[in-house]
Design a protein around this motif. Structure first.
Motif, PDB file in Angstrom:
ATOM      1  N   GLU A   1       0.885  -1.283  -0.584  1.00 41.12           N
ATOM      2  CA  GLU A   1       0.407   0.072  -0.122  1.00 41.12           C
ATOM      3  C   GLU A   1       0.527   1.392   0.381  1.00 41.12           C
ATOM      4  OE1 GLU A   1      -3.513   0.498   2.117  1.00 41.12           O
ATOM      5  OE2 GLU A   1      -3.514  -1.810   3.033  1.00 41.12           O
ATOM      6  N   GLY A   2       2.008   1.066  -0.946  1.00 42.94           N
ATOM      7  CA  GLY A   2       2.571   2.518  -1.104  1.00 42.94           C
ATOM      8  C   GLY A   2       3.837   2.853  -0.147  1.00 42.94           C
ATOM      9  N   GLY A   3       3.647   1.896   0.606  1.00 44.10           N
ATOM     10  CA  GLY A   3       4.443   1.717   2.054  1.00 44.10           C
ATOM     11  C   GLY A   3       3.723   1.970   3.530  1.00 44.10           C
ATOM     12  N   LYS A   4       2.705   2.018   3.803  1.00 44.75           N
ATOM     13  CA  LYS A   4       2.204   1.511   4.366  1.00 44.75           C
ATOM     14  C   LYS A   4       1.777   0.436   5.924  1.00 44.75           C
ATOM     15  CE  LYS A   4      -2.817   1.442   6.566  1.00 44.75           C
ATOM     16  NZ  LYS A   4      -4.416   1.601   6.220  1.00 44.75           N
ATOM     17  N   HIS A   5       2.295  -0.695   4.659  1.00 44.85           N
ATOM     18  CA  HIS A   5       2.487  -1.558   4.976  1.00 44.85           C
ATOM     19  C   HIS A   5       4.248  -2.203   4.749  1.00 44.85           C
ATOM     20  CE1 HIS A   5      -1.336  -2.371   7.524  1.00 44.85           C
ATOM     21  NE2 HIS A   5      -1.242  -2.851   6.564  1.00 44.85           N
ATOM     22  N   PHE A   6       5.295  -1.091   5.451  1.00 42.62           N
ATOM     23  CA  PHE A   6       5.973  -1.530   4.514  1.00 42.62           C
ATOM     24  C   PHE A   6       7.136  -3.576   4.779  1.00 42.62           C
ATOM     25  CE2 PHE A   6      11.196  -1.112   5.719  1.00 42.62           C
ATOM     26  CZ  PHE A   6      11.719  -0.239   3.732  1.00 42.62           C
ATOM     27  N   HIS A   7       6.920  -3.633   6.489  1.00 38.59           N
ATOM     28  CA  HIS A   7       7.273  -4.640   6.992  1.00 38.59           C
ATOM     29  C   HIS A   7       7.399  -5.886   5.683  1.00 38.59           C
ATOM     30  CE1 HIS A   7       3.176  -6.295   7.416  1.00 38.59           C
ATOM     31  NE2 HIS A   7       3.110  -5.167   8.011  1.00 38.59           N
ATOM     32  N   THR A   8       6.290  -5.556   5.051  1.00 38.98           N
ATOM     33  CA  THR A   8       5.695  -6.772   3.428  1.00 38.98           C
ATOM     34  C   THR A   8       6.713  -6.891   2.956  1.00 38.98           C
ATOM     35  OG1 THR A   8       3.611  -7.925   2.844  1.00 38.98           O
ATOM     36  CG2 THR A   8       4.591  -5.286   2.221  1.00 38.98           C
ATOM     37  N   VAL A   9       7.971  -6.502   2.893  1.00 38.11           N
ATOM     38  CA  VAL A   9       8.929  -6.208   1.969  1.00 38.11           C
ATOM     39  C   VAL A   9       9.841  -7.149   2.822  1.00 38.11           C
ATOM     40  CG1 VAL A   9      10.566  -4.703   0.473  1.00 38.11           C
ATOM     41  CG2 VAL A   9       8.053  -3.926   0.612  1.00 38.11           C
ATOM     42  N   ILE A  10      10.144  -6.925   4.015  1.00 38.36           N
ATOM     43  CA  ILE A  10      11.319  -7.273   4.693  1.00 38.36           C
ATOM     44  C   ILE A  10      11.166  -8.737   5.197  1.00 38.36           C
ATOM     45  CG2 ILE A  10      12.919  -6.989   6.714  1.00 38.36           C
ATOM     46  CD1 ILE A  10      13.313  -4.914   4.609  1.00 38.36           C
ATOM     47  N   GLU A  11      10.030  -8.666   5.096  1.00 35.15           N
ATOM     48  CA  GLU A  11       9.066 -10.431   5.942  1.00 35.15           C
ATOM     49  C   GLU A  11       9.126 -10.818   5.103  1.00 35.15           C
ATOM     50  OE1 GLU A  11       6.553  -8.620   9.361  1.00 35.15           O
ATOM     51  OE2 GLU A  11       5.627  -9.652   7.530  1.00 35.15           O
ATOM     52  N   ASN A  12       8.940 -10.367   3.680  1.00 39.94           N
ATOM     53  CA  ASN A  12       9.116 -11.016   2.382  1.00 39.94           C
ATOM     54  C   ASN A  12      10.557 -11.813   1.405  1.00 39.94           C
ATOM     55  OD1 ASN A  12       6.204 -12.569   2.463  1.00 39.94           O
ATOM     56  ND2 ASN A  12       6.046 -10.699   2.860  1.00 39.94           N
ATOM     57  N   LEU A  13      11.807 -11.375   2.253  1.00 37.07           N
ATOM     58  CA  LEU A  13      12.577 -10.737   0.894  1.00 37.07           C
ATOM     59  C   LEU A  13      12.374 -12.720   0.761  1.00 37.07           C
ATOM     60  CD1 LEU A  13      14.506  -9.427   3.593  1.00 37.07           C
ATOM     61  CD2 LEU A  13      14.115  -8.734   1.002  1.00 37.07           C
ATOM     62  N   ARG A  14      12.132 -13.400   1.366  1.00 39.22           N
ATOM     63  CA  ARG A  14      12.164 -15.307   1.056  1.00 39.22           C
ATOM     64  C   ARG A  14      12.110 -15.250  -0.443  1.00 39.22           C
ATOM     65  NH1 ARG A  14      12.552 -20.477   1.137  1.00 39.22           N
ATOM     66  NH2 ARG A  14      12.791 -21.199  -0.264  1.00 39.22           N
ATOM     67  N   LEU A  15       9.840 -14.715  -0.544  1.00 42.31           N
ATOM     68  CA  LEU A  15       9.583 -14.542  -1.886  1.00 42.31           C
ATOM     69  C   LEU A  15      10.502 -13.704  -2.804  1.00 42.31           C
ATOM     70  CD1 LEU A  15       6.996 -14.808  -3.477  1.00 42.31           C
ATOM     71  CD2 LEU A  15       6.208 -12.928  -2.186  1.00 42.31           C
ATOM     72  N   GLN A  16      11.202 -12.258  -2.759  1.00 42.03           N
ATOM     73  CA  GLN A  16      11.631 -11.539  -3.912  1.00 42.03           C
ATOM     74  C   GLN A  16      12.755 -13.099  -4.425  1.00 42.03           C
ATOM     75  OE1 GLN A  16      10.914  -7.392  -1.967  1.00 42.03           O
ATOM     76  NE2 GLN A  16      10.564  -8.485  -0.669  1.00 42.03           N
ATOM     77  N   GLN A  17      13.518 -13.747  -3.497  1.00 35.64           N
ATOM     78  CA  GLN A  17      14.667 -13.680  -3.577  1.00 35.64           C
ATOM     79  C   GLN A  17      14.415 -14.852  -5.183  1.00 35.64           C
ATOM     80  OE1 GLN A  17      17.020 -15.990  -0.273  1.00 35.64           O
ATOM     81  NE2 GLN A  17      16.766 -18.059  -1.547  1.00 35.64           N
TER      82      GLN A  17
END
Length: 345
Positions: free
Chosen positions: A116-132
């Motif tokens: 949500e444009g940064g509202k839940h920034f935590h999701t990017v860090i919590e899902n580094l494995r998904l991005q990997q």
């Protein structure tokens, strides 16, 4: 009412409350969550796609259960994406890259939507494995530019968390996010490095070998950087090997890649740094340098790294070729001497 009667009434009331509590139906979302967890070993342990798919579906049913609160849905969202990442990785490793992307891309889109444009920034860090896994699947499919763009975004997010780590002190959730950035980023970079290292050495690499090697080197350098940050912060993941051994591993990988590209001086420097692990194999060095002794399997790991470092350094400096040449000359001379003796007899 007598004291004994009051006590008796209290006991009856407590018993009635316990009966009602036991009779209360189990929340539907918990039931669905337990059903999903039943497939954990099949997915995580055995790597079965049907088990992973069942886990994801179970999480979705739990999230959509009528008694699931916003807090419950928010908590299960991240756990569902963790399973999506694992499922995608299993499919990619099995060689079905397109199937992996069909699983990973909707998961990634859901993560971006949750952001949500940064509202839940935590999701990017919590899902580094998904991005990997997204990066690896995209790169495997030949969509390298997309993979690099996604990787750059993940790196920027993790670096941002690290830069603001001081503000996280005293805040439990923020501190946990910093921890996840430490552990997740090192794992991500090591996986990216390994992938592009293998790609640079593939038989069909051709003119792409240099570019892939550069991507691998950059990833291993960042993996080393995150490792040093972790050690400095006193952070260690549950499955991590010792930091000094892991550091030697990353330096060996960089050295080998430099050697592949003909950068012998850089390779020599990395091999020399990696050889510091050899100190741990000598009791006198351990005592003199006040090093932490190796335990169990760590001895075998250190021994392997030490041998690779010494051999690599010899190859980078030319000392190995010199020793081989001298050995060959000696062997030839011995054979000639045998022939001369045979001719003279």
């Amino acid at each position: 009412m007598s004291t004994s009667m009051s006590l008796h009434a209290a006991i009856l009331l407590a018993a009635s409350s316990a009966v009602f509590a036991q009779a209360a139906p189990e929340p539907l979302y918990e039931k669905e969550l337990k059903a999903a967890q039943d497939h954990r070993f099949g997915c995580f342990g055995q790597g079965r796609d049907d088990a992973c798919a069942a886990m994801v579906a179970g999480y979705e049913r739990a999230m959509n259960a009528p008694d699931a609160t916003d807090a419950v849905r928010h908590a299960l969202f991240g756990r569902r994406l963790q399973v999506v990442a694992v499922r995608g990785s299993k499919l990619r490793e099995a060689g079905d890259v397109e199937a992996a992307l069909r699983v990973l891309e909707p998961g990634y889109a859901a993560m971006v939507g949750h952001y949500e444009g940064g509202k839940h920034f935590h999701t990017v860090i919590e899902n580094l494995r998904l991005q990997q896994e997204m990066v690896l699947a995209l790169a495997s499919a030949g969509r390298t530019a997309e993979a690099e763009g996604l990787l750059s975004a993940a790196r920027s997010a993790a670096d941002s968390v690290y830069a603001q780590r001081a503000q996280a002190v005293g805040n439990k959730s923020a501190t946990e996010l910093v921890y996840q950035a430490f552990v997740g980023s090192e794992t991500l970079e090591a996986a990216i490095g390994e992938f592009f290292r293998d790609q640079s050495r593939a038989a069909d690499a051709g003119g792409q070998a240099g570019a892939r090697r550069a991507l691998a080197l950059a990833a291993y350098q960042r993996a080393e950087q995150w490792l040093r940050r972790k050690v400095e912060a006193g952070v260690r993941g549950g499955m991590d090997i010792r930091g000094d051994l892991r550091l030697s591993e990353f330096q060996l990988e960089q050295a080998s890649l430099h050697l592949d590209g003909g950068a012998k001086k850089e390779a020599e420097d990395n091999f020399l740094s990696a050889s510091a692990v050899c100190l741990y194999l000598n009791d006198d060095d351990v005592a003199n340098f006040n090093l932490s002794p190796l335990q169990g399997a760590e001895v075998n790991i250190a021994s392997s790294y030490c041998q690779r470092a010494r051999l690599g350094w010899g190859l980078a400096t030319g000392e190995a070729q010199k020793e081989i040449g001298e050995a060959v000359d000696k062997m030839v001379e011995q054979q000639l001497e045998i022939m001369r003796e045979a001719a003279g007899s």
